[in-house]
Design a protein around this motif. Structure first.
Motif, PDB file in Angstrom:
ATOM      1  N   CYS A  57      38.068 -18.184   4.217  1.00 15.02           N
ATOM      2  CA  CYS A  57      37.451 -17.246   5.159  1.00 15.02           C
ATOM      3  C   CYS A  57      37.990 -17.425   6.575  1.00 15.02           C
ATOM      4  CB  CYS A  57      35.934 -17.416   5.169  1.00 15.02           C
ATOM      5  SG  CYS A  57      35.148 -16.823   3.663  1.00 15.02           S
ATOM      6  N   LEU A  59      31.842 -11.232   9.377  1.00 16.02           N
ATOM      7  CA  LEU A  59      31.607 -10.140   8.430  1.00 16.02           C
ATOM      8  C   LEU A  59      31.779  -8.778   9.084  1.00 16.02           C
ATOM      9  CD1 LEU A  59      28.564 -11.330   6.303  1.00 16.02           C
ATOM     10  CD2 LEU A  59      30.961 -11.194   5.641  1.00 16.02           C
ATOM     11  N   SER A 101      34.565  -6.105   7.842  1.00 15.67           N
ATOM     12  CA  SER A 101      34.019  -4.861   7.285  1.00 15.67           C
ATOM     13  C   SER A 101      34.711  -3.630   7.868  1.00 15.67           C
ATOM     14  CB  SER A 101      32.514  -4.776   7.510  1.00 15.67           C
ATOM     15  OG  SER A 101      32.221  -4.626   8.879  1.00 15.67           O
ATOM     16  N   GLU A 122      38.608  -1.919   4.793  1.00 10.56           N
ATOM     17  CA  GLU A 122      38.098  -1.775   3.430  1.00 10.56           C
ATOM     18  C   GLU A 122      38.704  -2.806   2.478  1.00 10.56           C
ATOM     19  OE1 GLU A 122      35.444  -0.509   0.821  1.00 10.56           O
ATOM     20  OE2 GLU A 122      35.564   0.267   2.838  1.00 10.56           O
ATOM     21  N   LYS A 162      37.019  -6.116   2.915  1.00 15.47           N
ATOM     22  CA  LYS A 162      35.638  -6.090   2.441  1.00 15.47           C
ATOM     23  C   LYS A 162      35.600  -6.251   0.918  1.00 15.47           C
ATOM     24  CE  LYS A 162      33.350  -2.433   3.668  1.00 15.47           C
ATOM     25  NZ  LYS A 162      32.449  -1.335   4.021  1.00 15.47           N
ATOM     26  N   GLU A 163      36.476  -5.546   0.222  1.00  7.68           N
ATOM     27  CA  GLU A 163      36.515  -5.642  -1.242  1.00  7.68           C
ATOM     28  C   GLU A 163      36.964  -7.032  -1.689  1.00  7.68           C
ATOM     29  OE1 GLU A 163      35.336  -3.629  -3.606  1.00  7.68           O
ATOM     30  OE2 GLU A 163      34.542  -2.527  -1.881  1.00  7.68           O
ATOM     31  N   ASP A 164      37.958  -7.586  -1.024  1.00  2.00           N
ATOM     32  CA  ASP A 164      38.410  -8.936  -1.364  1.00  2.00           C
ATOM     33  C   ASP A 164      37.296  -9.951  -1.172  1.00  2.00           C
ATOM     34  OD1 ASP A 164      40.915  -8.056  -2.031  1.00  2.00           O
ATOM     35  OD2 ASP A 164      41.874  -8.722  -0.176  1.00  2.00           O
ATOM     36  N   PHE A 165      36.549  -9.812  -0.092  1.00  2.00           N
ATOM     37  CA  PHE A 165      35.462 -10.742   0.185  1.00  2.00           C
ATOM     38  C   PHE A 165      34.371 -10.620  -0.873  1.00  2.00           C
ATOM     39  CE2 PHE A 165      31.609 -12.151   2.388  1.00  2.00           C
ATOM     40  CZ  PHE A 165      32.012 -13.426   2.709  1.00  2.00           C
ATOM     41  N   LYS A 166      34.041  -9.411  -1.265  1.00  2.00           N
ATOM     42  CA  LYS A 166      33.036  -9.218  -2.323  1.00  2.00           C
ATOM     43  C   LYS A 166      33.484  -9.884  -3.615  1.00  2.00           C
ATOM     44  CE  LYS A 166      31.135  -4.831  -0.715  1.00  2.00           C
ATOM     45  NZ  LYS A 166      31.040  -3.386  -1.005  1.00  2.00           N
ATOM     46  N   GLN A 167      34.756  -9.732  -3.953  1.00  2.00           N
ATOM     47  CA  GLN A 167      35.283 -10.351  -5.186  1.00  2.00           C
ATOM     48  C   GLN A 167      35.245 -11.866  -5.092  1.00  2.00           C
ATOM     49  OE1 GLN A 167      35.941  -8.812  -8.027  1.00  2.00           O
ATOM     50  NE2 GLN A 167      35.310  -6.914  -7.020  1.00  2.00           N
ATOM     51  N   ILE A 171      33.101 -13.678  -3.338  1.00  2.00           N
ATOM     52  CA  ILE A 171      31.703 -14.091  -3.479  1.00  2.00           C
ATOM     53  C   ILE A 171      31.283 -14.045  -4.937  1.00  2.00           C
ATOM     54  CG2 ILE A 171      29.313 -13.458  -2.934  1.00  2.00           C
ATOM     55  CD1 ILE A 171      30.762 -14.784  -0.632  1.00  2.00           C
ATOM     56  N   LYS A 172      31.645 -12.982  -5.637  1.00  2.00           N
ATOM     57  CA  LYS A 172      31.295 -12.875  -7.073  1.00  2.00           C
ATOM     58  C   LYS A 172      31.898 -14.014  -7.873  1.00  2.00           C
ATOM     59  CE  LYS A 172      30.672  -7.884  -7.254  1.00  2.00           C
ATOM     60  NZ  LYS A 172      31.208  -6.612  -7.777  1.00  2.00           N
TER      61      LYS A 172
END
Length: 57
Positions: free
Chosen positions: A18, A36, A40, A43, A46-51, A53-54
């Motif tokens: 991060c 964040l 944000s 895009e 944001k998508e890479d960060f969501k992945q 976290i998952k």
């Protein structure tokens, strides 16, 4: 958001990915919130960060 900051405290590679220095303590919630807000705006980040976290959860 507090859980993510706590996760950074436990997982040094997550903090590093991060963009935070692993030699210092985890970022404050306000610092992480600014981070964040910055990612944000883009895009793809944001998508890479969501992945990320998952994958960690």
């Amino acid at each position: 958001m507090q859980n993510i900051v706590k996760l950074m405290n436990r997982l040094m590679h997550f903090r590093y990915n991060c963009g935070f220095n692993v030699r210092y303590s985890e970022p404050s919630i306000s610092t992480f919130s600014r981070f964040l807000n910055l990612i944000s705006e883009f895009e793809i980040f944001k998508e890479d960060f969501k992945q990320l976290i998952k994958a960690l959860i």
